[in-house]
Structure formats: structure tokens, C-alpha cells
Design an enzyme around this catalytic site. Structure first.
Site, PDB file in Angstrom:
ATOM      1  N   HIS A   6      53.974  39.035  43.998  1.00 32.59           N
ATOM      2  CA  HIS A   6      54.316  39.100  42.580  1.00 32.59           C
ATOM      3  C   HIS A   6      54.152  37.740  41.919  1.00 32.59           C
ATOM      4  O   HIS A   6      53.711  37.624  40.788  1.00 32.59           O
ATOM      5  CB  HIS A   6      55.774  39.546  42.418  1.00 32.59           C
TER       6      HIS A   6
ATOM      7  N   CYS B  18      29.887  43.312  35.480  1.00 30.53           N
ATOM      8  CA  CYS B  18      31.296  42.983  35.230  1.00 30.53           C
ATOM      9  C   CYS B  18      31.945  42.272  36.413  1.00 30.53           C
ATOM     10  O   CYS B  18      33.152  42.068  36.422  1.00 30.53           O
ATOM     11  CB  CYS B  18      32.095  44.212  34.829  1.00 30.53           C
TER      12      CYS B  18
HETATM   13  C1  PEP Z   1      33.717  44.242  41.215  1.00 31.63           C
HETATM   14  O1  PEP Z   1      33.883  44.790  42.307  1.00 31.63           O
HETATM   15  O2  PEP Z   1      32.786  43.452  40.976  1.00 31.63           O
HETATM   16  C2  PEP Z   1      34.655  44.488  40.105  1.00 31.63           C
HETATM   17  C3  PEP Z   1      34.423  44.042  38.897  1.00 31.63           C
HETATM   18  O3  PEP Z   1      35.791  45.156  40.388  1.00 31.63           O
HETATM   19  P1  PEP Z   1      37.043  44.557  41.174  1.00 31.63           P
HETATM   20  O4  PEP Z   1      36.851  43.101  41.336  1.00 31.63           O
HETATM   21  O5  PEP Z   1      38.234  44.912  40.345  1.00 31.63           O
HETATM   22  O6  PEP Z   1      36.979  45.308  42.465  1.00 31.63           O
END
Ligand code: PEP
Ligand code: MG
Length: 752
Positions: A359, A672
């Protein structure tokens, strides 16, 4: 044999002084193997001398004096070959080197094993006999096993030793894991309550009534403290992140921990002892739990117990909030400790225990405080009132840094701040490269409240909203109503810009406290879409909440994580359609229909882009998981961390193939994962043809600033070069050279 090995390792590990630990090692090996001599040689750096550090059998006066060059002696040979050497008559071996100060004329047989940690030879451990007989296979195996086990202990013991005896021009460093990114420099604030429940005794009482009254007052005072902390945090972190405080309050309730303590008091224990007994019982129960996240929750119970104990014994020793930008150091930093400090008063956090899941780490990220967790055992008093440098990116902590280290980090921290300011000045400017190529930059959001308003960070929308964080910080699944409120706030804040919300992506390294999943191999197990398709009731509530929140706004895009097969998409879309129809009926109005896309983060989907594209509106590449799965490297495992590299040529080629193929399919694709947040990554992605990048708020302005200053043609030729590289190291060299030559080096080093 195993017991002997274990007991030697444990004994050595418990000794704070490095020299004493090595002495103990030599003695214990000599005794347990029944040999005439055992010696330990250590090596500072590759190719440097092997220095005799401890011995039981050679002349003690030779310790620190005998230095064997890398290409000398049998010891040098063991290190060079990186394997054990077992000879019957050492003195006749061509590599034998005589050291008169050693007094080793009497010894004939020799067995040496290298001590190796992470491919680096740290030293050599030797045993010798006066008899001329080779050591047995068993003896050889014992020494090799022991040396392998001792390697990590030697690394730890060396750190402990360095802290005790400061060497000139050397800054001791501790390694942990990154809890929260960023650099921090400041004086340590050691958080050590005078007395903890662990140290408290078991005292009977003849006056339970009096003890009960003491306990009740202590609980009342603790409640007040927690309310104050919660109030302080209310302004700093999102509501969800504050649920820890309501949990504390619940624990203190008459029908929870409070009731159990009262029962113990009525059985004749003092308030403090009764509390100790109850918390210890909890510890036993939690230790038996398999789930790591749940195991960690005992930390919160012990923290709460210690807080009540402090009121029982009137101990006010916890450091108060009047420190200026200090670095909080504790055996186990807890969420409530962080809450004791007013916003802005902590520069960094260092915790001996804990992980990224704690946390405290989650809160530190929400508060944007650099944090290093899990630095391991060492006497914390050594860190009292000391200047510390916290590198929240690498998970390192430097102690009392001087000279180069301090200078380097002061520069980096300064650059990070300056960089941010410089970049922010251009934050509103259009995202167009020198040769007129436009890109859209989106935000990865989901935790810190300050990052979730459009006014704060100019961007083209949210490219990834990680919905699991609000789920992780609760003690149960959030209700549909709670979710609607949360999603509505985000959609409104960014309206009319698009907001891509990812459906629940738990499992793997993101367990839910109230939905434990115990698996041998969680990253290859029940994760993301696999869980939510198996539990349509959870998926439908979430999707209904998103659709409701979006009903009149229309800027929602739904994204599905961990897709591996086409039928997962069709099934999820069927449920989304069902949810949309239900919401339409329920609200009895026109309801906006969201676009639906998937994450490309499992290598399998690379080969089915065409089939998948007929079912979805967009793709978004999760480079974090794509790298993990392509390279078969657990993204959270420190031991294989150097192998986890987004710049592996295979990963880059896969990314290039994805964008090229999506172009042919006319399907929008964005990035992303973290790669888009890094200067080199953003450059390469742009050169590949990606025009939509999503990243953390911290990096958005920096990437924009950089991309606005480059010409795509130049970066395209860099891309061609790196695509033909053989390994990630070559790629790094090439990209770094490009960035330096283009004149961005100094500014881009901060945070990389
Ligand atoms: C990824 O896997 O690149 C992603 C953006 O998701 P996370 O980091 O939340 O698994
Ligand atoms: Mg992922």
C-alpha cells in the site's frame, strides 16, 4: 549436509560486521568439513587482485597482505576458469604460487571454488589438507554449493560492512525495488517507535477493569490520529487510495480486533499484552496465507497495533511532521506512516521490507514521491540522520554520498525539475515534427488525482485508464454506482477528448485483496480478460458502469486486456452489447455506444491481426507485457531484470510489423506501454509509423518537446540501423548516440 549448509549461511547472514562474517565462514567450513585450513579471498573488481580476507589455517597476519593477481596462483586459476579446482599436491601444480607470509608449507591438497554472483566472480573459497589426497566428490560438491549460496550473503554482508566502516571515495549503495519513480536527495528521517508489540512483554493484571479503560482511551486516541491522517490524505490522493484508513477504523471496531483484545484483557492480561497476543494470532493466520498481497496486509494490522500500543504506554517517539523534505526510512513503511506527513514534506521513501504491491508504494506513486522498497536486512540505525540519495527508477539508495555520486544525482534531480519546467512551457504547442508530421499524445491514467484533470496536462485524451487500481485499493468489488461516479468524473474531466478505459486487468502482479488467485505461474495464468470472461457478473457491472457514465457524453472507448484469441473478443463484445441494451432500457433514453478495441500484448495476436481487426475499432500495443511474453522474462523478477528489454531487436521488429500491418488493414493502432514514455522509444515508434502514443503524465511534456524537434526522415534511418542490430545493447548504443548527436543528451538523461 543440507542442515549444515543452512546453518552456516544463516549464521554468517546474522553477523553485522563484514570481517566477522567472513571469519565465521572460514571457521565453520573448516569445522564442518573437517579440513586443516579454510580461506576466503575476495576480489574488488574483474581482473583485480584476490585479497586474502579470512583464514583458519594460514597465518592470520597474512590477512589483507596476500594479494594474488588475476593470472597468478591456484586461487587466480579458480577465478579465471570460474569452476572448482581440486588438486592432490598443490605445490607441484604449475600455477602454484608461494607466499612466504602464508605459512602454508604443510598443506598439500587444495580445493578451491569460485564465489559468483550474477556472473561476476566475487572471490574464491579454498580448503586445504596436510595429507596428499584429493578431496572427494562430496567435499567438492559441498564447497561449490556453499560458495553459490554464500555469494548473495557476501553481497549483503559487504553492504552492511561498508555502512559500518566507511571507505574513502566509496558511496555504499543499497538495492531494492522501485516503489515509485523519481530522484530524491535528503536527510533520512528514521521512523522507529520506541517500543513495538514484538518487543513488548506478556504481563498479567489483577485489574482488568483499569486495563480495559486504558485500552479504550488508547483506541479513541488512535481513531483520532487516523481521522487526522485520512483528512490530510484527502487533499493529496484519490478517495480510493484512502480506503486503508477506513479499514483501520473498522479493525478498531468493537466487533473486530478491538473485541478480541477486550476478551484477552478480561482473561487477565494488561492492555498492551492483550493487544500483542491478538496481533500475534493474526500474524500466524496471515503467514499461512498463500496470496502475497494478503500476506502483506499483516503489516497494516501490526502498524495499527503499534499505534494503539504507543497510546497505551504514552510513547510519542514517532518523528513528527516538522521535517523539511526528508526521506522517510523505516523497517516497513506503511500507508499510515506516509499520511503522518503533510503534503510536500517528504522528498522520498525507503523501506527495508515491502514491494511494489505494498500500500505504501501505491500511495507513494499517487503522491509522486520517489520510493525504494525492499532494501533488505541491515541495522537501520546506520541510516540515522544521514544524507540519502533515492533513485526511484533503479531502486537504489546511496548512503552519505559524496563527490561524484552526489554531484551526479544533484544534477539529475535538477535536470529532471528543469526539464519538466522547460517542457511544460511548450505543453500547449501543437505536436508536429520538424517535417510536419502530426502525432497524438495521450495520457496513461488511473491513480493520482492530480493527473486526472485535463487542465493540468494538455493532451489529446486518455489512451489508457487502468481501472484496476480503484479495485485494488478496496476491500470488495466496487459497486456499479461507485464505478459510475468514478468513470463519469474522468469522462467529464476530459470531454470531448476520447478516454480509453481498459476493463479490469487483474491477476499476474495485480491481485485483488478480496479475490485471491493462487497460481504457480500467475503471469501465464488467470489474468485480464480471462478472469472477466469467466466472471461475466464482474465484467457486466463494470461495462454497464462505463456505458452509464458515458450515456450522454460519448467520449468513452472500451479496451480489452490480455486478448489471445478471437473468440475472447467476440464473447466480450457480446457482453458489451448486452450491457449497452440493458442500460438503454434502464435509462430509457438514447445511449452513446462506445468504440471497442483490444490490447496487443500477447505475441499470439501478432499473427491474427487481420481476423481480429474485423471485430474491433482500434488496437493498442501494451509494450510492457508484449516484451515480457516475447522474451519470456517475468517483468517483476529482479533476477532476470537485465534480460527484460523493450529494445530487444525482436520486440522492435514485432512493433514494426504491427504498425505496418495495421496500416494495410486501415485499423488505428496506438502504443500504451512504457516504451512510448522513453525518448528513444518514442523516436523509434514514431519512425515505425505510430502516430498515437500514450504515456504517463510525467513524461508527456518531455516526449512532446523531443518529437517537435526531430525530422522523421532522420529517425527513420536510425530505425533501419537498429532493426538490423543483433542485441539490445547495440540498439541502446545506437539510440543513445543519435540522441547525444542531436543535442538532446543532457536534457534527456533525467529519469532514464
Ligand atoms: C502493457 O502491458 O504494456 C500495459 C500498458 O499494461 P500494464 O502495464 O497495465 O500491464
Ligand atoms: Mg499489460
Amino acid at each position: 549436509m543440507l542442515t549444515t549448509l543452512r546453518s552456516i549461511v544463516q549464521e554468517v547472514a546474522a553477523i553485522p560486521s563484514f570481517r566477522d562474517a567472513l571469519d565465521c565462514l572460514a571457521l565453520r567450513v573448516k569445522e564442518s568439513m573437517g579440513v586443516d585450513c579454510c580461506s576466503v579471498y575476495l576480489t574488488e573488481a574483474p581482473q583485480s587482485d584476490h585479497v586474502l580476507m579470512a583464514t583458519e589455517g594460514l597465518s592470520k597476519s597474512a590477512i589483507g597482505i596476500i594479494k594474488i593477481a588475476a593470472n597468478e596462483g591456484l586461487v587466480g586459476l579458480v577465478a579465471q576458469r570460474e569452476e572448482p579446482i581440486n588438486v592432490q599436491n598443490a605445490q607441484q601444480h604449475p600455477r602454484f604460487k608461494f607466499f612466504p607470509e602464508a605459512d602454508e608449507e604443510a598443506y598439500h591438497s587444495f580445493l578451491g571454488a569460485p564465489i559468483i554472483h550474477q556472473r561476476r566472480v566475487l572471490g574464491v573459497i579454498t580448503v586445504q589438507h596436510t595429507e596428499k589426497r584429493p578431496f572427494s566428490q562430496d567435499e567438492e560438491s559441498f564447497l561449490v554449493t556453499l560458495a553459490a549460496q554464500m555469494a548473495l550473503e557476501i553481497v549483503h554482508a559487504r553492504t552492511r560492512g561498508e555502512l559500518n566502516i566507511r571507505q574513502e571515495n566509496k558511496t555504499p549503495a543499497l538495492s531494492g525495488v522501485s516503489g515509485s519513480d523519481g530522484f530524491a536527495i535528503g536527510e533520512s528521517i528514521l521512523y522507529q517507535p520506541k517500543l513495538t508489540l514484538k518487543q513488548y512483554g506478556m504481563f498479567p493484571t489483577k485489574d482488568p477493569k483499569e486495563e480495559l479503560a486504558i485500552f479504550k482511551v488508547a483506541v479513541r486516541n488512535t481513531r483520532q490520529d487516523i481521522a487526522t491522517m485520512a483528512e490530510r490524505m484527502r487533499k493529496v490522493v484519490p478517495k480510493d487510495a484512502q480506503s486503508i484508513f477506513s479499514w483501520y477504523q473498522q479493525l478498531l471496531d468493537a466487533n473486530s480486533l478491538g473485541a478480541e483484545v477486550e476478551l484477552q484483557i478480561s482473561e487477565g492480561w494488561t492492555a498492551g499484552s492483550a493487544l500483542k497476543r491478538v496481533v500475534e494470532q493474526y500474524r500466524i493466520q496471515f503467514d499461512l496465507m498463500q496470496d502475497d498481497y494478503m500476506k502483506e496486509r499483516i503489516v497494516d494490522i501490526e502498524d495499527l497495533g503499534n499505534r494503539v500500543l504507543a497510546h497505551i504506554i504514552n510513547d510519542n517517539s514517532a518523528p513528527k511532521a516538522d521535517v523539511e523534505r526528508g526521506i522517510l526510512v523505516a523497517e516497513e513503511v506503511t500507508a499510515s506512516m506516509l499520511a503522518e506527513y503533510p503534503a510536500g514534506s517528504l522528498a522520498g521513501v525507503v523501506s527495508q521490507k515491502g514491494s511494489r504491491n505494498s500500500h505504501a508504494a501505491i500511495l507513494a506513486r499517487a503522491m509522486d514521491i520517489p520510493a525504494v522498497m525492499g532494501i533488505g536486512d541491515l541495522p537501520l540505525t546506520l541510516l540515522q540522520s544521514t544524507l540519502l540519495v533515492v533513485d526511484g527508477y533503479s531502486g537504489e539508495v546511496f548512503i552519505a554520498p559524496e563527490g561524484a555520486v552526489l554531484e551526479q544525482y544533484s544534477k539529475l534531480a535538477e535536470q529532471e525539475t528543469k526539464l519538466h519546467e522547460t517542457m511544460l512551457a511548450e505543453a500547449e504547442a501543437p505536436m508536429v515534427t520538424l517535417d510536419g508530421v502530426s502525432l497524438n499524445l495521450y495520457l496513461n491514467a488511473g491513480l493520482a488525482i492530480s493527473q486526472d484533470t485535463r487542465d493540468d496536462i494538455p493532451c489529446d485524451g486518455i489512451g489508457l485508464f487502468r481501472t484496476e487500481v480503484p479495485f485494488m485499493l478496496r476491500e470488495r468489488f466496487p459497486s456499479e454506482g461507485e464505478q459510475v461516479k468514478l468513470y463519469e468524473q474522468i469522462l467529464k474531466n476530459f470531454h470531448p477528448l476520447p478516454v480509453t478505459m481498459r476493463t479490469l486487468d487483474v491477476g499476474g502482479d495485480k491481485p485483488l485483496p478480496y479475490f485471491p488467485v493462487q497460481e504457480e505461474n500467475p503471469f501465464l495464468g488467470w489474468r485480464g480478460i480471462r478472469i472477466t470472461l469467466d466472471h461475466p457478473e464482474i465484467f457486466l457491472v463494470q461495462v454497464r458502469a462505463m456505458i452509464k457514465a458515458n450515456a450522454t457524453l460519448g467520449n468513452l472507448r472500451i479496451m480489452l486486456p490480455m486478448i489471445t484469441a478471437v473468440n475472447e473478443v467476440t464473447e466480450a463484445k457480446r457482453l458489451i452489447e448486452q450491457a449497452w441494451n440493458e442500460v438503454r432500457e434502464e435509462l430509457d433514453t438514447k445511449v452513446a455506444k462506445p468504440l471497442v478495441g483490444i490490447m496487443l500484448e500477447v505475441p499470439a495476436v501478432l499473427y491474427q491481426l487481420k481476423e481480429l481487426s474485423t471485430h474491433v475499432d482500434f488496437f493498442s500495443v501494451g509494450t510492457n507485457d508484449l516484451t515480457q511474453y516475447m522474451l519470456a522474462v517475468d517483468r517483476n523478477n529482479a533476477r532476470v531484470a537485465p534480460l527484460y528489454d523493450n529494445y530487444h531487436p525482436s520486440v522492435l521488429r514485432a512493433l514494426f510489423i504491427i504498425v505496418t500491418e495495421c496500416g494495410g488493414l486501415d485499423k488505428p493502432v496506438s502504443i500504451c506501454g512504457e516504451l512510448a514514455s522513453e525518448p528513444a522509444g518514442a523516436l523509434l515508434l514514431m519512425a515505425m509509423g505510430y502516430r498515437e502514443l500514450s504515456m504517463s503524465a510525467k513524461n508527456l511534456a518531455k516526449i512532446k518537446w523531443l518529437l517537435r524537434r526531430v525530422d522523421t526522415n532522420e529517425v527513420e534511418s536510425l530505425l533501419q540501423d537498429v532493426l538490423s542490430c543483433q542485441d539490445p545493447q547495440q540498439v541502446h548504443k545506437q539510440t543513445e548516440k543519435f540522441i547525444e548527436t542531436a543535442g538532446f543528451g543532457a536534457l534527456l538523461r533525467a529519469g532514464n
